[in-house]
Enzyme design. Structure first.
Site, PDB file in Angstrom:
ATOM      1  N   LYS A 174      -7.461  -2.308  -1.270  1.00 12.69           N
ATOM      2  CA  LYS A 174      -8.512  -1.887  -0.557  1.00 12.69           C
ATOM      3  C   LYS A 174      -7.829  -0.990   0.480  1.00 12.69           C
ATOM      4  O   LYS A 174      -8.397   0.037   1.040  1.00 12.69           O
ATOM      5  CB  LYS A 174      -9.434  -3.028   0.301  1.00 12.69           C
TER       6      LYS A 174
ATOM      7  N   TYR B 243      -5.941  -8.204  -2.854  1.00 12.75           N
ATOM      8  CA  TYR B 243      -7.031  -7.390  -2.655  1.00 12.75           C
ATOM      9  C   TYR B 243      -7.035  -6.574  -1.378  1.00 12.75           C
ATOM     10  O   TYR B 243      -7.426  -5.351  -1.346  1.00 12.75           O
ATOM     11  CB  TYR B 243      -8.360  -8.636  -2.449  1.00 12.75           C
TER      12      TYR B 243
ATOM     13  N   ASP C   2     -13.241   0.997 -19.902  1.00 15.43           N
ATOM     14  CA  ASP C   2     -12.269   0.342 -18.979  1.00 15.43           C
ATOM     15  C   ASP C   2     -11.653   1.202 -18.203  1.00 15.43           C
ATOM     16  O   ASP C   2     -10.609   1.996 -18.570  1.00 15.43           O
ATOM     17  CB  ASP C   2     -11.413  -0.662 -19.804  1.00 15.43           C
TER      18      ASP C   2
END
Lengths: 276, 275
Positions: free
Chosen positions: A173, A169, A74
């Protein structure tokens, strides 16, 4: 297809997010990158949380005569990242390339007003913090090997707003592209190259499960080329940036988006309003 | 360096400014592109005003077993551009790839530049892209699409060092805007249009016009800290020209050792003292 190329010959690569979901013949971005890297002669360390989901890529690589291993990890866990890098070096003797291809995104519209704080944190952690964690341990090993190439899988949503709000998100990014540039500058003299692939509306297994066919066609039609991109389009760009052909390219954001980022909404309106 | 591949197998390409500008292994950008393209299976029309220089590139290609033809032409002349596309199609049957590599520069800020010199730079660097594309695109469409790669510059995005050349900056920035619009408006014809933004590349043309001290500063200004060559530019163009990049259009790809990602202060420690 079974003859191996030489563009990444002698290189050792870690590809995270290489055990995603699959459907039919549709490959995920991490899987496609791992397969092409191996096909071009790299020894590939596929990293994911679930070995079962990496079996198809591993089998494909073996079939083609390539070299790959799986490491369960992970990458939002610092210790796991340290063990991952140590294991790659132990298995293959060094480390030259890291592709950060893990990401998560909300499965429903999420603006800053309605986002749940815990969801925000989880997305920033998986989609952004993981780049720091893998790089923290990978860069010293790359320096030992005389330099390296880090490729971060970003998104057009880190540059422009998408169809629906996905604010955590977009933040992750966008953050990834800024982090990559700073890493590119500050590790440049160590011959570490850091670049982002800015992925457009490609059709992947992740997309396929959440998107109805009509939306799939709209995503295709929104791009100037009007064709549908897939994980292989992203993977070829990754091969180029990972290879020594790109030895003088660092700190760039390379869109793979059928031209989407150079459009304005009105330029594409005629293609979107009626089915074509 | 002479590895043969198949990444451009079956493709026909025009490379403008393909004549030799250097000597021996120290090749110019157009020369490097042409050599790399033919090594990867493309058939190349080598366009240059100077026949002698184009013949040098052709001889190098033939020595390696590649397939190319010289076309002596002027990319600022509309008739010449029409004949160029016709020659590619007549010689090799079709046209798939166009590399607009011709470029000139020269000092001059807006306050001191001669109007005539401004016009010349804009004609050679920017108008030429329109003129070559005007005739290349219809041929590309006949073959199902194509890839155009235009040579811009980091100076099309940011101010460069040394003496200003505002005509050069305007022409290279104009190439970016034009390329982006072409990418969108010919997208449905499967014409891909992309730009390369080379940084402080150590090319024969630059080396001829720069002092050793300036060449050293150019190298040190880049985060990677080593010299880029025309081959570095050519490999990026090879990628964009090939089907590997079939879903990439409208991008500006810097080949600059990380320069565009750095602020002046970030690189100051590397510039102030020799390293």
């Amino acid at each position: 297809m079974s003859t191996l190329g030489t563009r990444l010959e002698g290189k050792v690569a870690i590809v995270t997010g290489a055990s995603g979901i699959r459907s039919d013949d549709l490959w995920g971005i991490g899987e496609a990158i791992a397969i092409l890297f191996a096909r071009e002669g790299a020894s590939v360390f596929l990293v994911g949380r679930n070995r079962d989901k990496a079996e198809a890529s591993l089998a494909r690589i073996q079939e083609e005569g390539g070299e790959a291993s799986f490491f369960p990890a992970d990458v939002s866990d610092n210790d796991a990242c340290q063990r991952m890098v140590a294991a790659a070096v132990k298995t293959y003797g060094k480390l030259d390339i890291v592709v950060n291809s893990v990401a998560n995104a909300p499965d429903h519209p999420t603006s800053v007003v309605d986002v749940d704080e815990a969801l925000w944190d989880s997305i920033i952690e998986v989609s952004l913090k993981t780049v720091m964690l893998t790089s923290k341990h990978a860069i010293p090993e790359m320096i030992n090997a005389g330099g390296g190439s880090i490729i971060n899988i970003s998104s057009i949503q880190g540059v422009q707003a998408g169809f629906r709000a996905s604010h955590p998100y977009s933040a992750a990014k966008g953050g990834m592209m800024a982090l990559s540039k700073s890493m590119a500058v500050h590790y440049g003299r160590d011959n570490i190259r850091t670049n982002c692939l800015v992925v457009g509306q490609v059709h992947t297994p992740h997309v396929a499960v959440v998107i109805p066919d009509e939306a799939r066609q709209m995503r295709r039609r929104a791009g100037p080329l009007g064709t549908e991109g897939d994980a292989w389009d992203v993977a070829w760009a990754a091969v180029f940036l990972a290879s020594d052909e790109a030895r003088w390219i660092s700190g760039v954001d390379l869109p793979i988006d059928a031209g989407l980022l150079v459009t304005t909404p009105l330029a594409m309106y005629p293609y979107l309003k009626d089915p074509e | 360096m002479t590895t043969q591949g198949n990444r451009l197998e079956g493709k026909v390409a025009i490379v403008t400014g393909a004549g030799a500008t250097g000597s021996g292994d120290f090749v110019g950008i157009g020369q490097a592109i042409s050599l790399l393209f033919t090594r990867q299976g493309a058939k190349v029309l080598l366009v240059d005003r100077d026949e002698k220089n184009a013949e040098i590139t052709l001889a190098q290609i033939k020595e390696e077993g590649g397939d190319a033809t010289v076309f002596v032409g002027d990319v600022t002349n509309i008739d010449s551009c029409q004949e160029m596309s016709e020659a590619a199609v007549k010689t090799y049957g079709k046209l798939n790839v166009l590399i607009n590599n011709v470029g000139i520069s020269g000092p001059g800020s807006v306050t001191d530049v001669e109007e005539e010199f401004w016009d010349t730079v804009i004609d050679v660097n920017l108008k030429s892209v329109m003129l070559t594309s005007k005739f290349a695109i219809p041929e590309m469409i006949k073959d199902g699409g194509g890839s155009i790669v235009n040579l811009s510059s980091i100076v099309g995005l940011r101010a460069g060092g040394g003496r200003p050349s505002h005509a050069y900056a305007a022409s290279k920035g104009g190439i970016l805007g034009l390329s982006n619009s072409m990418a969108v408006h010919y997208g449905r014809d499967n014409i891909r249009v992309n730009c390369i933004a080379p940084g402080h590349v150590n090319s024969p043309m630059v080396a001829r016009h720069s002092s050793d001290e300036m060449m050293d500063l150019r190298r040190r200004a880049g985060p990677l800290g080593f010299d880029g060559t025309p081959w570095d530019v050519a490999y990026a163009i090879l990628f964009l020209a090939s089907d590997e990049a079939r879903w990439i259009s409208g991008v500006t790809l810097p080949v600059d050792a990380g320069l565009l990602a750095a602020t002046p202060l970030a690189m100051f420690p590397h510039l102030k003292d020799p390293e």
